[in-house]
Design a protein around this motif. Structure first.
Motif, PDB file in Angstrom:
ATOM      1  N   LEU A  42      45.627  28.485  33.202  1.00 15.37           N
ATOM      2  CA  LEU A  42      46.501  28.617  34.280  1.00 15.37           C
ATOM      3  C   LEU A  42      46.770  29.908  34.700  1.00 15.37           C
ATOM      4  CD1 LEU A  42      49.056  25.730  33.320  1.00 15.37           C
ATOM      5  CD2 LEU A  42      47.011  25.654  34.763  1.00 15.37           C
ATOM      6  N   ALA A  43      47.052  31.043  33.864  1.00 15.33           N
ATOM      7  CA  ALA A  43      47.533  32.370  33.940  1.00 15.33           C
ATOM      8  C   ALA A  43      47.140  33.263  33.084  1.00 15.33           C
ATOM      9  CB  ALA A  43      49.074  32.304  34.190  1.00 15.33           C
ATOM     10  N   ARG A 122      40.430  31.211  35.921  1.00 11.91           N
ATOM     11  CA  ARG A 122      41.666  30.614  36.085  1.00 11.91           C
ATOM     12  C   ARG A 122      41.690  29.612  37.148  1.00 11.91           C
ATOM     13  NH1 ARG A 122      43.253  35.855  36.135  1.00 11.91           N
ATOM     14  NH2 ARG A 122      43.998  35.987  38.005  1.00 11.91           N
ATOM     15  N   GLY A 126      46.254  25.002  39.690  1.00 12.55           N
ATOM     16  CA  GLY A 126      46.874  24.409  38.808  1.00 12.55           C
ATOM     17  C   GLY A 126      46.243  23.025  38.157  1.00 12.55           C
ATOM     18  N   ASP A 155      51.762  29.114  34.400  1.00 10.93           N
ATOM     19  CA  ASP A 155      51.768  29.644  35.570  1.00 10.93           C
ATOM     20  C   ASP A 155      53.111  29.859  36.130  1.00 10.93           C
ATOM     21  OD1 ASP A 155      52.064  27.064  35.116  1.00 10.93           O
ATOM     22  OD2 ASP A 155      50.734  26.330  36.920  1.00 10.93           O
ATOM     23  N   PRO A 159      53.476  33.614  37.542  1.00 11.33           N
ATOM     24  CA  PRO A 159      52.648  33.040  38.650  1.00 11.33           C
ATOM     25  C   PRO A 159      51.614  33.776  38.907  1.00 11.33           C
ATOM     26  CG  PRO A 159      55.064  33.304  39.040  1.00 11.33           C
ATOM     27  CD  PRO A 159      54.613  34.202  37.713  1.00 11.33           C
ATOM     28  N   PRO A 160      50.340  33.221  39.058  1.00 10.73           N
ATOM     29  CA  PRO A 160      49.114  33.870  39.641  1.00 10.73           C
ATOM     30  C   PRO A 160      49.394  34.409  40.953  1.00 10.73           C
ATOM     31  CG  PRO A 160      48.710  31.661  38.768  1.00 10.73           C
ATOM     32  CD  PRO A 160      50.010  31.530  39.007  1.00 10.73           C
TER      33      PRO A 160
END
Length: 241
Positions: A42-43, A122, A126, A155, A159-160
């Motif tokens: 996710l990140a 990634r 999500g 994430d 946060p990406p």
């Protein structure tokens, strides 16, 4: 030495403060021996929180671009990823893929924990994307167990696309070890390898609660497909064995 300093002194306490990590199923990770940890992605923080909660050192296969930068920033990035247990791999063509597989086999041959992200990159939104078969071939050729790992909440903390980290709650779930010895001798069979990686992705989906998209995440990022064209689906029960 640097790996443990980052884990316990330089980064670990801050990561713990930001993410308040909760761990489930850690008893599934053996105290010794070669294992593949197959995680959703996710990140960037996934590669920090997973080693944080596992007592053994984890080696990740990282894209070569992290090690080829120039100048002071390039040197620091290369040094950081090296001491953090990352091993560079080139994923540009078939020869490079084979080289990466050989590197992974060497790591497992040393009895180490190998961290891999079967999605290959990634998640862009999500959701959980189609797994690549490199992990399946590695598991079949080495006959080491695969432990699915679900990263949840990384994430939110990281946060990406943002350079800012936030407070949140990270959960790391370890599933039961997966044994693919029933497919011994079938490495290289693309149908078997697809069945194996689909089984791994099914376990990741069950652990993480993510929706599954039957497309490669890299293709979505490169504009070669649209997730909206094919709605998220769950892998069929048959894929789980």
């Amino acid at each position: 030495m640097w790996y443990w300093l980052f884990k316990f002194v330089f980064m670990g306490p801050l990561l713990t403060l930001l993410g308040r990590p909760k761990v489930e199923g850690l008893e599934n990770v053996p105290a010794s021996g070669a294992v593949i940890l197959a995680s959703n992605h996710l990140a960037v923080a996934d590669s920090f929180y997973l080693p944080l909660v596992v007592s053994r050192r984890i080696t990740f296969l990282a894209k070569a671009e992290y090690f080829t930068g120039t100048g002071l920033k390039g040197w620091f990035t290369r040094w950081f990823y090296t001491v953090a247990g990352q091993v560079p791999i080139d994923r540009t063509d078939a020869d490079s893929a084979q080289s990466a597989l050989t590197t992974a086999q060497r790591i497992l041959g040393q009895g180490k924990l190998l961290g891999m992200y079967p999605e290959g990159t990634r998640s862009p939104d999500g959701r959980l994307y189609k797994g690549k078969t490199g992990l399946a071939r590695l598991a079949l050729e080495t006959q080491v167990p695969v432990i699915p790992v679900a990263m949840i909440g990384t994430d939110v903390v990281n946060p990406p696309g943002s350079k800012m980290w936030k407070f949140g709650r990270v959960t790391v779930k370890f599933g039961a070890p997966m044994d693919f010895s029933r497919f011994e001798g079938l490495a290289g069979n693309r149908f078997i390898e697809r069945a194996v990686i689909d089984e791994v992705m099914y376990e990741l989906m069950s652990l993480s609660g993510q929706e599954y998209v039957d497309l490669y995440a890299a293709d979505i990022k490169e504009g070669k497909g649209e997730a909206a064209v094919k709605p998220p689906t769950r892998l069929p029960e048959a894929a789980a064995g």
